[in-house]
Structure formats: C-alpha cells, structure tokens
Scaffold this active site. Sequence first.
Site, PDB file in Angstrom:
ATOM      1  N   ALA A   1      22.257  64.600 -20.854  1.00 58.32           N
ATOM      2  CA  ALA A   1      22.493  63.162 -20.984  1.00 58.32           C
ATOM      3  C   ALA A   1      22.436  62.710 -22.441  1.00 58.32           C
ATOM      4  O   ALA A   1      23.252  61.893 -22.882  1.00 58.32           O
ATOM      5  CB  ALA A   1      21.475  62.389 -20.153  1.00 58.32           C
TER       6      ALA A   1
ATOM      7  N   GLY B   1      16.621  70.026 -18.759  1.00 62.00           N
ATOM      8  CA  GLY B   1      18.056  70.281 -18.879  1.00 62.00           C
ATOM      9  C   GLY B   1      18.883  69.025 -18.695  1.00 62.00           C
ATOM     10  O   GLY B   1      19.868  68.798 -19.407  1.00 62.00           O
ATOM     11  N   CYS B   2      18.490  68.191 -17.763  1.00 69.27           N
ATOM     12  CA  CYS B   2      19.232  66.960 -17.478  1.00 69.27           C
ATOM     13  C   CYS B   2      19.099  65.972 -18.631  1.00 69.27           C
ATOM     14  O   CYS B   2      20.050  65.257 -18.964  1.00 69.27           O
ATOM     15  CB  CYS B   2      18.761  66.344 -16.168  1.00 69.27           C
ATOM     16  N   THR B   3      17.936  65.940 -19.260  1.00 73.82           N
ATOM     17  CA  THR B   3      17.746  65.083 -20.430  1.00 73.82           C
ATOM     18  C   THR B   3      18.615  65.576 -21.581  1.00 73.82           C
ATOM     19  O   THR B   3      19.307  64.785 -22.230  1.00 73.82           O
ATOM     20  CB  THR B   3      16.262  65.038 -20.832  1.00 73.82           C
TER      21      THR B   3
END
Length: 162
Positions: free
Chosen positions: A53, A48-50
């Site tokens: 970003a 999710g963070c990738t």
Amino acid sequence: MSEHPWPGEGDPAPDFSLPDADGRVHSLADYSGRWLVLYFYPKDATSGCTTEAVEFSGLLPRFLALGADVVGVSRDKPASHRKFIDTHELTVLLLSDPDLAALSAYGAWRAKKVCGKDCVGTVRSTFLIDPKGIVRRAWGQVAKAAGHADTVLAALTELAGS
C-alpha cells in the site's frame, strides 16, 4: 475464460460495488474511460500489505499521470481501512469486501498455504484493467509485495504510455 481461477488477459473485468473507508460505494463503471489498477491484499496493517500500500501510494502520481487509478481491496471493514490510511498516510483508495463478492469474482479468495498449512483466504493479486473494462495484465499470485507496484507501473507504462 481463463485456464486459472482469476480473470486473465483479454477477459472482461468482473463488476464490483464496494464501500471505501468513508462508506462511499465504488463500482467498476466509475473507472470507465480510465485505466484501473485493482489489487487484492490479505489484511490491513500487516507487513507485506503495508509495504504494498505504501509503495502504490508513493507511485500514485505516476499512475495518475498515465490515466490510471489505484484501488486496493481486502475483507477489512471501512473503519479498519480508515485507520490503515491515516496511520500510513496512504493515498490509494481502499475498498471493503467482507462478503467476498469481488474477492471471489477475481479469484483472489481461494486455497493457499500459510506457514505450511492449507487454508482458504485472500491471495495477493493484481489486475490492470483498461479504459474499456478489459483485463490487460493479471498477476494472479503476487509472490512478493515489495517492488510489485513498480512491476505494475512498468506494465502500465508499456500499455498506456505509448
């Protein structure tokens, strides 16, 4: 003050001073006179963070055209940010907050559920801060990383694009 644990619309944005992937320190005052998208995320290189970003990086030229910088913050160390940036060719600035100073000030470090278990950690959240340092939009708990950058861009366009 807001009725929730994070700064709400109309609240002054809490100050921060945090290092980037190269060790340079960035503070809220550095963005005076510009819009700032300040987003908090749990961990470098997770799915999710990738996604978040990469989407913010892809839209960065549109944010910049509206006079906004985009900055992500997590507990990860600068070296982790450097690897994350290089691996995914990210163009957004990532700041390291291992002491939880900004995460706490923005209410992004709090109780949450992970896989049905109660814990304390980083809650994905985003703040759209105006050129005078006032929070104009707050997403205190982003339910889904995918598409969130588009949502923030739409809000910025509404506020700054006119």
